[in-house]
Design an enzyme around this catalytic site. Structure first.
Site, PDB file in Angstrom:
ATOM      1  N   SER A  39      35.273  28.924  32.457  1.00  0.00           N
ATOM      2  CA  SER A  39      33.719  29.492  32.790  1.00  0.00           C
ATOM      3  C   SER A  39      33.801  30.797  33.509  1.00  0.00           C
ATOM      4  O   SER A  39      32.851  31.132  33.885  1.00  0.00           O
ATOM      5  CB  SER A  39      33.616  28.394  33.796  1.00  0.00           C
ATOM      6  OG  SER A  39      34.681  28.186  34.993  1.00  0.00           O
ATOM      7  N   ASP A 338      29.641  29.288  44.155  1.00  0.00           N
ATOM      8  CA  ASP A 338      29.614  28.060  44.409  1.00  0.00           C
ATOM      9  C   ASP A 338      30.805  27.162  44.609  1.00  0.00           C
ATOM     10  O   ASP A 338      30.871  26.010  44.529  1.00  0.00           O
ATOM     11  CB  ASP A 338      29.067  27.629  42.838  1.00  0.00           C
ATOM     12  CG  ASP A 338      30.035  27.940  41.712  1.00  0.00           C
ATOM     13  OD1 ASP A 338      31.218  28.209  42.266  1.00  0.00           O
ATOM     14  OD2 ASP A 338      29.678  27.392  40.807  1.00  0.00           O
ATOM     15  N   HIS A 341      33.144  29.383  41.223  1.00  0.00           N
ATOM     16  CA  HIS A 341      33.181  30.869  40.682  1.00  0.00           C
ATOM     17  C   HIS A 341      32.866  31.949  41.753  1.00  0.00           C
ATOM     18  O   HIS A 341      31.973  31.754  42.676  1.00  0.00           O
ATOM     19  CB  HIS A 341      32.045  30.663  39.579  1.00  0.00           C
ATOM     20  CG  HIS A 341      32.541  29.420  38.750  1.00  0.00           C
ATOM     21  ND1 HIS A 341      31.760  28.171  39.171  1.00  0.00           N
ATOM     22  CD2 HIS A 341      32.850  29.226  37.704  1.00  0.00           C
ATOM     23  CE1 HIS A 341      32.078  27.392  38.052  1.00  0.00           C
ATOM     24  NE2 HIS A 341      32.896  27.783  37.263  1.00  0.00           N
TER      25      HIS A 341
END
Ligand SMILES: *[C@@H]1O[C@H](CO)[C@@H](O)[C@H](O)[C@H]1NC(C)=O
Ligand SMILES: *[C@@H]1O[C@H](CO)[C@@H](O)[C@H](O)[C@H]1NC(C)=O
Ligand SMILES: *[C@@H]1O[C@H](CO)[C@@H](O)[C@H](O)[C@H]1NC(C)=O
Ligand SMILES: *[C@@H]1O[C@H](CO)[C@@H](O)[C@H](O)[C@H]1NC(C)=O
Ligand SMILES: *[C@@H]1O[C@H](CO)[C@@H](O)[C@H](O)[C@H]1NC(C)=O
Length: 375
Positions: A39, A338, A341
């Site tokens: 991610s 978050d 990230h």
């Protein structure tokens, strides 16, 4: 206009990290970028393949969710911007895709190894198979579309670019984070050689396919991720408040990775593997924030309804009651977006360190890598 204390802190962070920049001339003109990872560099694959990454992800820069886990751009976006190439289209995206200047095989939650406990089915081995399929299809279609509509041919990668492209890999964080769920520091460290071995197989496969210029990002200080700090309240901390055993594992992983990369540089002719110390860039950003004292690196902007990362933007219905996640007004005041990230501001600061060459094992900017000739 009044400048808040926090904004000032971010400005200091910016200055502190950009004062070593020097102008770069005669840059390599990489015609394309192929990216593999999790991610940290997923530009929309999970959104295309499994489920939409909801707003407020992406809203601050793109004005809408674009499949990235951040308020805006990721490190990979700053890298492609710097190379004056477009943002990478995910390989898994079937709508509006343009692969002329590369493709992105990174998917959120991916591990190097195919572990059942991993969050994504697209581990590194799968990403490399997808690349091989992509290349095979491109080579055959490119000739078939000769003289046909530019709308068809123009979105295909140029066959001659595969060996001139930059191959970026940023993966490993999830192997460590998943392993840490049920292993001690020593047990997890014992698994590192197999993970590195698997990484090496993937790199050699790409080399065999013609890849020559590699930029290998090491793994970040996973033990500083706010959601892991919440998950392991009793685990020993280092002097800055990060999970000490998990960062020890990350440091050991990076040490072995760096050694392997130097081996590959000797072993594989006419190639260049640049090892990039992203760990140091991220960790220094966190330390700097602590020292300046106005930005809390362990606080995060988008708080999921379940109180941890990944829930950013999601609405959940536990026991029939609707719960929303909440987002801060100004993400530029945060390092973590978050809990897992990084914010766009943090990503930009880290990307600057990558691009100025100051955290590369050979002190060369990424853009000059293609100029090197090995003896
Ligand atoms: C790319 O990064 C280098 C190093 O930071 C910088 O000197 C150069 O101006 C950047 N190029 C672009 C097009 O942003
Ligand atoms: C941790 O869990 C994974 C599966 O989730 C398993 O394969 C592994 O053996 C476990 N390790 C230990 C040390 O318990
Ligand atoms: C990594 O190892 C697994 C077995 O643990 C294997 O199935 C997989 O193909 C390997 N990955 C690569 C890229 O070879
Ligand atoms: C495509 O055409 C070029 C030049 O005409 C040729 O060299 C190449 O082998 C062809 N590739 C394929 C996959 O047919
Ligand atoms: C849902 O209900 C269970 C059982 O009453 C309770 O333990 C739990 O805290 C509730 N969850 C939420 C998010 O309210």
């Amino acid at each position: 206009m009044a400048i808040s204390k926090i904004t000032l802190g971010i400005i200091f962070l910016l200055l502190g990290l950009t004062d070593t920049l020097s102008p770069v001339s005669n840059n390599c003109k990489f015609p394309a970028v192929y990216n593999f990872g999790d991610s940290n560099s997923d530009t929309g694959a999970i959104s295309a393949a499994i489920g939409e990454v909801p707003p407020p992800n992406g809203v601050a820069f793109f004005g809408r969710s674009v499949g990235r886990h951040s308020d805006g751009r990721l490190i990979i976006d700053f890298i492609t911007e710097n190379l004056t190439l477009p943002y990478l289209t995910p390989y898994l995206d079937s709508v509006g895709a343009n692969y002329r200047h590369g493709a992105n095989f990174a998917t959120g939650g991916s591990c190097i190894r195919p572990t059942v406990a991993c969050f994504s089915p697209f581990h590194l081995g799968t990403q490399v198979s997808q690349f091989i399929h992509f290349k095979t299809r491109t080579l055959s279609l490119y000739n078939q579309t000769k003289g046909k509509s530019p709308f068809c041919r123009g979105v295909l990668a140029r066959p001659k670019d595969f060996s001139k492209a930059l191959y970026i890999l940023d993966i490993g964080q999830n192997d460590l984070a998943v392993g840490f769920q049920n292993m001690t520091e020593e047990q997890l460290k014992a698994t590192i050689p197999t993970i590195i071995e698997n990484f090496t197989i993937a790199l050699k496969l790409l080399y065999k396919e013609g890849a020559r210029f590699f930029s290998i990002h090491n793994t970040g200080p996973t033990g500083c991720l706010p959601y892991l700090l919440k998950s392991f309240p009793a685990t020993p901390r280092d002097q800055y408040g990060c999970l000490k055993p998990l960062n020890n594992v990350a440091v050991e992983f990076n040490k072995q990775l760096k050694y392997k990369i130097s081996e590959l540089n000797k072993e594989l002719p006419s190639s260049l593997f640049t090892y990039i110390d992203v760990y140091t860039a991220k960790y220094n950003l966190i330390i700097k924030a602590i020292n300046i004292g106005v930005v809390d690196p362990f606080d995060y902007c988008c708080v999921g309804a379940i109180g941890r990362g990944m829930g950013c933007g999601k609405t959940i219905f536990p026991n029939g009651t609707e719960l929303y996640s909440t987002s801060c007004k100004n993400p530029t005041n945060f390092i973590s977006w978050d809990g897992i990230h990084y914010t766009e501001t943090a990503n930009m600061l880290i990307a600057n360190r990558i691009l100025d060459g100051s955290i590369s094992d050979s002190p060369l900017p990424t853009q000059k890598a293609c100029k090197l000739t090995k003896t």
